[in-house]
Design a protein around this motif. Structure first.
Motif, PDB file in Angstrom:
ATOM      1  N   GLY A   1      -3.325  11.659  -6.023  1.00 51.31           N
ATOM      2  CA  GLY A   1      -4.374  11.833  -5.018  1.00 51.31           C
ATOM      3  C   GLY A   1      -4.215  10.794  -3.925  1.00 51.31           C
ATOM      4  N   ASP A   2      -4.968  10.968  -2.844  1.00 51.38           N
ATOM      5  CA  ASP A   2      -4.905  10.025  -1.729  1.00 51.38           C
ATOM      6  C   ASP A   2      -5.630   8.732  -2.075  1.00 51.38           C
TER       7      ASP A   2
ATOM      8  N   GLY B   1      -1.002   8.488   2.442  1.00 48.97           N
ATOM      9  CA  GLY B   1      -2.156   8.555   1.551  1.00 48.97           C
ATOM     10  C   GLY B   1      -1.809   8.712   0.088  1.00 48.97           C
ATOM     11  N   ASN B   2      -0.634   9.304  -0.219  1.00 50.68           N
ATOM     12  CA  ASN B   2      -0.334   9.540  -1.635  1.00 50.68           C
ATOM     13  C   ASN B   2       1.122   9.245  -2.019  1.00 50.68           C
ATOM     14  N   GLN B   3       1.821   8.450  -1.242  1.00 53.57           N
ATOM     15  CA  GLN B   3       3.201   8.073  -1.548  1.00 53.57           C
ATOM     16  C   GLN B   3       3.272   6.559  -1.746  1.00 53.57           C
ATOM     17  N   LEU B   4       3.685   6.141  -2.924  1.00 52.05           N
ATOM     18  CA  LEU B   4       3.872   4.724  -3.219  1.00 52.05           C
ATOM     19  C   LEU B   4       5.365   4.444  -3.230  1.00 52.05           C
ATOM     20  N   SER B   5       5.778   3.419  -2.522  1.00 51.84           N
ATOM     21  CA  SER B   5       7.179   3.032  -2.486  1.00 51.84           C
ATOM     22  C   SER B   5       7.287   1.552  -2.823  1.00 51.84           C
ATOM     23  N   ILE B   6       8.125   1.240  -3.801  1.00 48.91           N
ATOM     24  CA  ILE B   6       8.383  -0.141  -4.188  1.00 48.91           C
ATOM     25  C   ILE B   6       9.881  -0.366  -4.054  1.00 48.91           C
TER      26      ILE B   6
ATOM     27  N   LEU C   1      -0.757  -2.836  -9.421  1.00 48.17           N
ATOM     28  CA  LEU C   1      -1.370  -2.385  -8.174  1.00 48.17           C
ATOM     29  C   LEU C   1      -2.681  -1.696  -8.487  1.00 48.17           C
ATOM     30  N   THR C   2      -3.705  -2.033  -7.732  1.00 49.58           N
ATOM     31  CA  THR C   2      -4.995  -1.349  -7.794  1.00 49.58           C
ATOM     32  C   THR C   2      -5.169  -0.650  -6.460  1.00 49.58           C
ATOM     33  N   MET C   3      -5.276   0.684  -6.503  1.00 51.78           N
ATOM     34  CA  MET C   3      -5.329   1.487  -5.286  1.00 51.78           C
ATOM     35  C   MET C   3      -6.606   2.323  -5.281  1.00 51.78           C
ATOM     36  N   PRO C   4      -7.640   1.843  -4.580  1.00 56.36           N
ATOM     37  CA  PRO C   4      -8.882   2.616  -4.522  1.00 56.36           C
ATOM     38  C   PRO C   4      -8.641   4.007  -3.928  1.00 56.36           C
ATOM     39  N   LYS C   5      -9.250   4.998  -4.549  1.00 55.10           N
ATOM     40  CA  LYS C   5      -9.110   6.368  -4.057  1.00 55.10           C
ATOM     41  C   LYS C   5      -9.820   6.494  -2.714  1.00 55.10           C
ATOM     42  N   SER C   6      -9.278   7.375  -1.848  1.00 55.98           N
ATOM     43  CA  SER C   6      -9.965   7.663  -0.596  1.00 55.98           C
ATOM     44  C   SER C   6     -11.255   8.399  -0.940  1.00 55.98           C
TER      45      SER C   6
END
Length: 144
Positions: free
Chosen positions: A108-109, A71-76, A126-131
């Motif tokens: 945040g998640d 939910g809150n870890q981005l890995s590239i 990257l566009t990451m909608p919040k939970s």
């Protein structure tokens, strides 16, 4: 007689530049420095989403992997291939090549099912909608 003028600051600066190059240090625009910060990233948010921009010049989309976990870890991760020059010899090689992996803890998640990515001119966006649980909620106050 040979005249030599010792310039200690020039020698110190030359040594620092060589050490920075050797250890891959990147100087920030505000005078700070970071080690191991590849790719360079910007992270910001609004009420509905988190956004990341990553500088990835010279990369191919096929050589990039992007994951959002927990939910809150981005890995590239990815790999930039070294160009091959069959005829000729290198005189200077400052651009890095090889594999990288960078993991970033998000503030945040996010809803990993709705993350979108765009890659244009060497910039990954990257566009990451919040939970729903991470989105701010306005609380209405009632008077008695």
């Amino acid at each position: 007689m040979l005249s030599s003028h010792w310039q200690p600051m020039a020698d110190v600066n030359r040594l620092r530049n060589e050490l920075d190059r050797l250890f891959g240090q990147v100087s920030g625009g505000n005078g700070t420095s970071r080690r191991g910060s590849f790719p360079l990233m910007n992270l910001w948010e609004d009420d509905s989403s988190l956004y990341v921009e990553a500088e990835l010049p010279g990369f191919e989309l096929d050589n990039l992997e992007i994951y959002v976990t927990g939910g809150n870890q981005l890995s590239i991760s990815g790999e930039r291939k070294q160009p091959e020059h069959e005829a000729g010899a290198w005189h200077r090689q400052e651009r890095g090549f090889g594999k990288f992996r960078r993991t970033l803890e998000l503030p945040g998640d996010v809803d990993s099912e709705k993350v979108s990515a765009n890659f244009s001119n060497g910039i990954l966006t990257l566009t990451m909608p919040k939970s729903e649980a991470a989105k701010p909620r306005r609380i209405e106050v009632k008077a008695n």
